[in-house]
Scaffold this motif. Structure first.
Motif, mmCIF file in Angstrom:
data_model
loop_
_atom_site.group_PDB
_atom_site.id
_atom_site.type_symbol
_atom_site.label_atom_id
_atom_site.label_comp_id
_atom_site.label_asym_id
_atom_site.label_seq_id
_atom_site.Cartn_x
_atom_site.Cartn_y
_atom_site.Cartn_z
ATOM 1 N N CYS A 120 31.952 67.535 -35.866
ATOM 2 C CA CYS A 120 32.304 68.077 -34.544
ATOM 3 C C CYS A 120 32.557 66.965 -33.524
ATOM 4 N N GLY A 121 33.120 65.868 -34.013
ATOM 5 C CA GLY A 121 33.407 64.748 -33.134
ATOM 6 C C GLY A 121 32.212 63.853 -32.858
ATOM 7 N N VAL A 122 31.070 64.161 -33.462
ATOM 8 C CA VAL A 122 29.841 63.391 -33.236
ATOM 9 C C VAL A 122 29.578 62.508 -34.452
ATOM 10 N N ALA A 123 29.334 61.216 -34.218
ATOM 11 C CA ALA A 123 29.091 60.271 -35.308
ATOM 12 C C ALA A 123 27.673 60.420 -35.848
ATOM 13 N N MET A 124 27.560 60.376 -37.169
ATOM 14 C CA MET A 124 26.252 60.368 -37.827
ATOM 15 C C MET A 124 26.060 59.005 -38.478
ATOM 16 N N PRO A 125 24.885 58.383 -38.288
ATOM 17 C CA PRO A 125 24.682 57.024 -38.800
ATOM 18 C C PRO A 125 24.772 56.952 -40.319
ATOM 19 N N ASP A 126 25.204 55.798 -40.829
ATOM 20 C CA ASP A 126 25.192 55.551 -42.267
ATOM 21 C C ASP A 126 23.754 55.410 -42.764
ATOM 22 N N GLY A 127 23.582 55.600 -44.062
ATOM 23 C CA GLY A 127 22.295 55.307 -44.690
ATOM 24 C C GLY A 127 21.197 56.317 -44.467
ATOM 25 N N MET A 128 21.545 57.520 -44.023
ATOM 26 C CA MET A 128 20.513 58.527 -43.786
ATOM 27 C C MET A 128 20.194 59.303 -45.064
ATOM 28 N N LYS A 129 18.973 59.842 -45.119
ATOM 29 C CA LYS A 129 18.538 60.688 -46.225
ATOM 30 C C LYS A 129 18.461 62.134 -45.741
ATOM 31 N N GLU A 130 18.527 63.045 -46.696
ATOM 32 C CA GLU A 130 18.367 64.451 -46.345
ATOM 33 C C GLU A 130 17.031 64.665 -45.631
ATOM 34 N N SER A 131 17.071 65.420 -44.549
ATOM 35 C CA SER A 131 15.891 65.790 -43.744
ATOM 36 C C SER A 131 15.401 64.681 -42.829
ATOM 37 N N GLN A 132 16.107 63.558 -42.790
ATOM 38 C CA GLN A 132 15.729 62.475 -41.881
ATOM 39 C C GLN A 132 16.112 62.839 -40.454
ATOM 40 N N ALA A 133 15.298 62.405 -39.488
ATOM 41 C CA ALA A 133 15.576 62.677 -38.087
ATOM 42 C C ALA A 133 16.743 61.828 -37.593
ATOM 43 N N PHE A 134 17.615 62.416 -36.800
ATOM 44 C CA PHE A 134 18.636 61.640 -36.110
ATOM 45 C C PHE A 134 17.952 60.780 -35.044
ATOM 46 N N PRO A 135 18.580 59.679 -34.633
ATOM 47 C CA PRO A 135 17.991 58.860 -33.567
ATOM 48 C C PRO A 135 17.682 59.691 -32.325
ATOM 49 N N ARG A 136 18.553 60.656 -32.043
ATOM 50 C CA ARG A 136 18.307 61.652 -30.983
ATOM 51 C C ARG A 136 19.053 62.920 -31.390
ATOM 52 N N PRO A 137 18.609 64.079 -30.927
ATOM 53 C CA PRO A 137 19.289 65.320 -31.308
ATOM 54 C C PRO A 137 20.773 65.291 -30.939
ATOM 55 N N ILE A 138 21.592 65.884 -31.795
ATOM 56 C CA ILE A 138 23.029 65.942 -31.552
ATOM 57 C C ILE A 138 23.466 67.395 -31.386
ATOM 58 N N VAL A 139 24.536 67.590 -30.619
ATOM 59 C CA VAL A 139 25.100 68.925 -30.410
ATOM 60 C C VAL A 139 26.399 69.012 -31.198
ATOM 61 N N THR A 140 26.453 69.945 -32.152
ATOM 62 C CA THR A 140 27.634 70.113 -33.003
ATOM 63 C C THR A 140 28.110 71.562 -32.872
ATOM 64 N N PRO A 141 28.934 71.856 -31.886
ATOM 65 C CA PRO A 141 29.315 73.249 -31.608
ATOM 66 C C PRO A 141 30.156 73.873 -32.715
ATOM 67 N N ALA A 142 30.163 75.194 -32.723
ATOM 68 C CA ALA A 142 30.980 75.947 -33.670
ATOM 69 C C ALA A 142 31.653 77.091 -32.921
ATOM 70 N N THR A 143 32.828 77.463 -33.390
ATOM 71 C CA THR A 143 33.487 78.625 -32.804
ATOM 72 C C THR A 143 32.673 79.861 -33.150
ATOM 73 N N LYS A 144 32.687 80.842 -32.264
ATOM 74 C CA LYS A 144 31.969 82.093 -32.496
ATOM 75 C C LYS A 144 32.984 83.124 -32.962
ATOM 76 N N ALA A 145 33.050 83.331 -34.274
ATOM 77 C CA ALA A 145 34.056 84.221 -34.841
ATOM 78 C C ALA A 145 33.603 85.670 -34.788
ATOM 79 N N ASP A 146 34.518 86.583 -34.372
ATOM 80 C CA ASP A 146 34.223 88.009 -34.415
ATOM 81 C C ASP A 146 34.145 88.490 -35.858
ATOM 82 N N GLU A 147 34.968 87.904 -36.722
ATOM 83 C CA GLU A 147 34.947 88.212 -38.139
ATOM 84 C C GLU A 147 35.129 86.917 -38.930
ATOM 85 N N GLY A 148 34.566 86.887 -40.133
ATOM 86 C CA GLY A 148 34.749 85.719 -40.988
ATOM 87 C C GLY A 148 33.846 84.564 -40.594
#
Length: 315
Positions: A120-148
């Motif tokens: 969503c235009g937000v960079a995620m650092p290299d070298g991260m593991k699953e469930s690892q904390a981001f350096p700070r919370p990020i906002v990754t918006p999504a469209t709100k679909a009526d269907e689908g």
């Protein structure tokens, strides 16, 4: 246990009804009545079997958290006339979901594992593991679909499409991060980690309001704090209270919501396990014992309680 798969009521002043993935929304003019059914969705599909008490759990958790964040942002909820029902201000929904991620999990992890480092235009650092904390919370918006399917969208695309103005976006982002911070602190107090969540907003009388549910297992992912670091360091799956385990079960049985795939039938034992997980999260998050709503016919109970409430408030 009588689950609620759907509702078909006719209330006074009702102009319309919308059946969403989980909630049935009754339009009463300048007010909305939301009934949390026991439907469960995953990968943007409603699964065949309803989950006993799920709607009550969602409704009561949402009401609990909305009350706890009223000092941060105005919200739509005015009353809960029944354990499965919320009543509040009708807002003009903003057609994006504000997804806040404190940790690399779920959709973000699947994208990351596939080699993507921009979400969503937000960079995620290299070298991260699953469930690892981001350096700070990020906002990754999504469209709100009526269907689908809801789709990832960047801030730049939101502004270019005129969904909100720059000032409105900045207010939404500020609200979302403040809500996530409050939700995270409340989770920590209960021995949980708020991993990621989504918020929805709308306009009413020129102001931004928080709408829908917040911090429920349908809109959020939680890990148990105890053992989190050990599991992270050892590359093990986190113990979690969320709907992700339902998605994982579906994936194990060949379903990810893709074209041509058939939703597998959930055995009754798994349905009861889901129900118990929802109840456990309610008790863990609120510190209260879950009390199933009384009565053998939930639809009859809901109609009776709502009509009594509307008659009292419209008289």
């Amino acid at each position: 246990m009588n689950a609620i798969p759907t509702t078909h009521f006719e209330f006074p002043n009702q102009t319309n009804v919308y059946h969403g993935k989980v909630r049935d929304v009754y339009d009463l003019g300048d007010r909305l009545l939301m009934i949390a059914t026991d439907r469960i969705s995953a990968f943007d599909h409603i699964l065949p079997k309803p989950i006993p008490f799920k709607g009550q759990v969602l409704n009561q958790i949402a009401a609990y958290f909305l009350d706890e964040v009223a000092d941060i942002v105005p919200h739509w909820l005015l009353a809960t006339p029944d354990p499965n029902v919320s009543y509040g201000i009708k807002c003009d929904p903003i057609k994006i979901e504000m997804v806040v991620r404190g940790y690399l999990a779920g959709h973000a992890w699947r994208e990351y594992k596939a080699g993507k480092r921009i979400l969503c235009g937000v960079a995620m650092p290299d070298g991260m593991k699953e469930s690892q904390a981001f350096p700070r919370p990020i906002v990754t918006p999504a469209t709100k679909a009526d269907e689908g399917h809801d789709e990832d969208i960047s801030v730049q695309e939101i502004l270019e499409q005129g969904i909100v103005s720059k000032n409105e976006w900045e207010q939404l982002e500020s609200y979302a991060l403040a809500l996530f911070d409050r939700g995270s602190a409340m989770a920590r107090d209960k021995g949980l980690i708020l991993v990621d969540t989504k918020y929805e907003f709308g306009f009413h009388a020129g102001k931004i309001y928080l709408i829908d549910e917040i911090h429920t297992p349908d809109s959020s992912r939680y890990y148990y704090a105890t053992g989190y670091e050990d599991r992270l360091n050892q590359g093990e799956k986190q113990q979690q209270l969320s709907k992700e385990f339902v998605r994982e079960w579906l994936m194990e049985h060949g379903f990810q919501g893709l074209d041509g795939q058939v939703i597998p039938e959930m055995p009754d034992e798994f349905v009861q396990e889901i129900s118990q997980r929802y109840i456990t999260l309610y008790e863990k998050m609120t510190g209260k014992s879950f009390e199933p709503a009384a009565g053998n016919d939930p639809l009859e109970r809901i109609e009776k309680n709502v009509l009594a409430f509307l008659n009292t408030n419209n008289s």
